[in-house]
Write a protein that holds these residues in place. Structure first.
Motif, PDB file in Angstrom:
ATOM      1  N   ASN A 245       0.820  -1.212   0.000  1.00 44.15           N
ATOM      2  CA  ASN A 245       0.000   0.000   0.000  1.00 44.15           C
ATOM      3  C   ASN A 245       0.849   1.255   0.000  1.00 44.15           C
ATOM      4  OD1 ASN A 245      -2.577  -1.263  -0.012  1.00 44.15           O
ATOM      5  ND2 ASN A 245      -2.373  -1.677   2.187  1.00 44.15           N
ATOM      6  N   GLY A 246       1.922   1.220  -0.787  1.00 41.59           N
ATOM      7  CA  GLY A 246       2.770   2.399  -0.928  1.00 41.59           C
ATOM      8  C   GLY A 246       3.821   2.560   0.142  1.00 41.59           C
ATOM      9  N   HIS A 247       3.854   1.651   1.118  1.00 44.07           N
ATOM     10  CA  HIS A 247       4.827   1.731   2.199  1.00 44.07           C
ATOM     11  C   HIS A 247       5.853   0.611   2.067  1.00 44.07           C
ATOM     12  CE1 HIS A 247       2.313   4.706   4.234  1.00 44.07           C
ATOM     13  NE2 HIS A 247       1.268   3.897   4.046  1.00 44.07           N
ATOM     14  N   SER A 248       7.130   0.948   2.219  1.00 45.74           N
ATOM     15  CA  SER A 248       8.173  -0.064   2.133  1.00 45.74           C
ATOM     16  C   SER A 248       8.136  -0.956   3.363  1.00 45.74           C
ATOM     17  CB  SER A 248       9.551   0.606   2.027  1.00 45.74           C
ATOM     18  OG  SER A 248       9.683   1.263   0.778  1.00 45.74           O
ATOM     19  N   VAL A 249       8.287  -2.253   3.147  1.00 49.73           N
ATOM     20  CA  VAL A 249       8.275  -3.216   4.237  1.00 49.73           C
ATOM     21  C   VAL A 249       9.240  -4.340   3.891  1.00 49.73           C
ATOM     22  CG1 VAL A 249       6.312  -4.439   3.201  1.00 49.73           C
ATOM     23  CG2 VAL A 249       6.816  -4.745   5.633  1.00 49.73           C
ATOM     24  N   LEU A 250       9.947  -4.831   4.890  1.00 55.23           N
ATOM     25  CA  LEU A 250      10.837  -5.957   4.659  1.00 55.23           C
ATOM     26  C   LEU A 250      10.027  -7.189   4.259  1.00 55.23           C
ATOM     27  CD1 LEU A 250      13.328  -5.651   7.649  1.00 55.23           C
ATOM     28  CD2 LEU A 250      13.923  -5.458   5.228  1.00 55.23           C
ATOM     29  N   LEU A 251      10.488  -7.891   3.254  1.00 54.37           N
ATOM     30  CA  LEU A 251       9.807  -9.122   2.833  1.00 54.37           C
ATOM     31  C   LEU A 251       9.646 -10.080   4.013  1.00 54.37           C
ATOM     32  CD1 LEU A 251      10.431 -11.300  -0.297  1.00 54.37           C
ATOM     33  CD2 LEU A 251      10.746 -12.316   1.947  1.00 54.37           C
ATOM     34  N   THR A 252      10.690 -10.223   4.802  1.00 55.04           N
ATOM     35  CA  THR A 252      10.615 -11.166   5.917  1.00 55.04           C
ATOM     36  C   THR A 252       9.585 -10.733   6.957  1.00 55.04           C
ATOM     37  OG1 THR A 252      12.520 -10.005   6.875  1.00 55.04           O
ATOM     38  CG2 THR A 252      12.954 -12.062   5.677  1.00 55.04           C
TER      39      THR A 252
END
Length: 535
Positions: free
Chosen positions: A396-403
């Protein structure tokens, strides 16, 4: 409390758990026939396996060399995998020492022009099925068409639909509710589809022979005599080298409602393509493709998931959906698992059960503007560098670590596993633990295992796959099939040959007239749609 947690709570009694456990599944596994030396087999589909046009379990996909094994629908996972094993074993035992290539990406192809397009006989349905594949050759090349995959067909039980419908606002009919719920599953699946290549992608490397004559922007690393790879790739099968179609990039297929989906498919199969127009439809009296549209037929829509319903005689897939709604979904984002003789294992099936139920029971907002770009970017990132330490995706437009994203999802899957495991069993919990370990250590994913082995042993990809093929050939060739199973497969083969011969004997309409009837607008003459539909 969100809708997922609410749903889990409402399904936690014995009745709800039984409804959840009543899932239905089927598997379609593709596999190339190869010679004893590992080369692509170019001879005709073995007669001992029956007629590819009419056999229910053993058919071909694009090429005479590309077998496709189809299971019936099962509610029990062990029965499902046993049936798939029977089909593999019977096939290998009737291939005259030929084997099956046990990974998705082909190798040792030789001259691409020698890849044999599948033959389906002289009936109009058979000719159309072959012409469709001939069109694929002109459009995308033969290499792309001999990539193998595994498709997973999935539906939930009627008792679960009954329960979920009663818990809903019940504003529409139950049929509409089921269709809209499956479409909600599809929307969530597409947002999270990158999970599957991360865990199950098994094509981080390939033979250099596969890309000869092709242009690619992928900056491969080289190993040995003929292996190309990307250090953190998961599924090159799903990259631009694999089963994709850039002509479809501009299609607007919405999953926000069944009506919108059907309208989008209608528009797509009637959308002209200037590039495909250059190929020509009929040149010097010979057909090259079914038409010059972006999609020749609906099956050419390369989506990682499809909404499906079993068709009646004379129905196209979209007509079946319009008639009675969505019946099941088809997951199409799975590489062949090289660590299984049948291309998939029970822990994967159980994970898919949990993942798809998670997609079904979670909130599924309608698609937003720009979301398609985010979905595509996340998937491509995981395909090419999914095991890269610290990899970030966009949520949703926010960067997040895959893990971090995956661990959050696994927390929800844990609730599902608890409901799916019968008393005294922990099969789903064990499957979840297996794949959670791969979240914490990317080397435990299928692609991680493949790359670790190749780099540690410094063996060429093709040589490694050939050794696997020999190992699985021995296993399947020595597999003791029950006598009644062998008898059934032999009878199925004979019945399929008889059925094809009957179709050819009864085929009196000219092929061109058959095609005209097939593509005639259904609103102008519904009776004209009653033709045998190839896939």
């Amino acid at each position: 409390m969100n809708s997922f947690n609410t749903s889990i709570e409402q399904l936690s009694d014995s009745e709800g758990r039984a409804a959840l456990q009543g899932m239905q599944r089927g598997i379609e596994r593709e596999a190339l026939r190869i010679s004893e030396s590992g080369q692509l087999a170019t001879d005709a589909h073995p007669r001992e396996l029956g007629a590819a046009l009419t056999h229910s379990r053993i058919t071909t996909d694009y090429s005479e060399s590309l077998l496709e094994f189809i299971t019936p629908v099962f509610s029990d996972i062990d029965d499902l995998l046993e049936d798939l094993t029977y089909t593999h074993a019977f096939t290998v035992q009737n291939l005259n020492q030929q084997g099956l290539w046990p990974v998705s990406m082909p190798c040792y192809v030789g001259d691409v022009s020698e890849i044999p397009i599948a033959q389906y006989g002289s009936s109009n349905s058979g000719q159309m099925k072959r012409l469709y594949r001939k069109g694929l050759t002109y459009r995308y090349g033969a290499q792309m068409q001999i990539i193998s995959g595994v498709h997973f067909n999935f539906s939930v039980s009627q008792p679960l639909w009954d329960k979920l419908y009663l818990l809903s606002d019940q504003q529409g009919s139950k049929t509409d509710f089921i269709s809209e719920s499956y479409l909600g599953l599809i929307r969530n699946y597409r947002r999270m589809v990158w999970v599957l290549p991360y865990l199950f992608g098994a094509s981080p490397a390939l033979c250099s022979s596969f890309i000869k004559g092709q242009q690619t922007d992928i900056e491969f690393k080289k190993m040995g005599k003929g292996t190309l790879y990307l250090p953190y790739a998961t599924s090159l099968r799903m990259s631009d080298l694999g089963y994709t179609n850039k002509e479809q990039d501009n299609l607007s297929i919405s999953y926000d409602s069944l009506d919108k989906f059907l309208q989008g498919m209608h528009n797509a199969i009637n959308m002209p393509s200037s590039n495909f127009e250059k190929i020509g439809v009929k040149v010097d009296g010979e057909f090259r493709q079914l038409n010059a549209n972006v999609l020749q037929i609906e099956n050419e829509f390369y989506s990682p998931i499809r909404a499906k319903r079993v068709t009646l005689d004379g129905e196209k897939p979209s007509q079946a959906l319009a008639r009675a709604g969505v019946e099941y979904i088809e997951v199409r984002a799975l590489d062949v698992n090289p660590y299984s003789a049948i291309g998939i294992d029970a822990s994967q099936v159980r994970f898919l059960d949990m993942f798809l139920l998670y997609c079904l029971l979670s909130d599924s907002p309608l698609s937003e503007e720009g979301e398609e770009a985010e979905i595509s970017a996340n998937l491509n990132r995981v395909i090419l560098e999914g095991r890269k330490p610290g990899l970030e995706l966009s949520n949703n437009g926010h960067s997040v670590l895959l893990t971090d994203w995956m661990k959050q999802m696994f927390s929800s899957l844990s609730s599902i596993a608890e409901l799916l495991d019968s008393e005294g069993e922990n099969h789903y919990r064990q499957a979840l633990d297996t794949w959670l370990a791969a979240v914490n250590d990317p080397d435990l994913t299928l692609s991680g295992r493949v790359m670790s082995h190749l780099l540690e042993s410094q063996i060429d990809h093709g040589c490694w796959v050939k050794s696997l093929a020999k190992q699985y050939h021995k296993t399947l060739n020595e597999y003791e099939l029950p006598e009644q199973v062998v008898a059934r497969y032999k009878q199925d083969a004979l019945d399929s040959l008889t059925k094809q011969a009957k179709m050819e004997a009864e085929s009196s309409q000219s092929f061109e007239a058959f095609l005209q009837d097939y593509f005639r607008d259904e609103t102008s003459d519904k009776s004209a749609q009653k033709v045998a539909i190839p896939s």
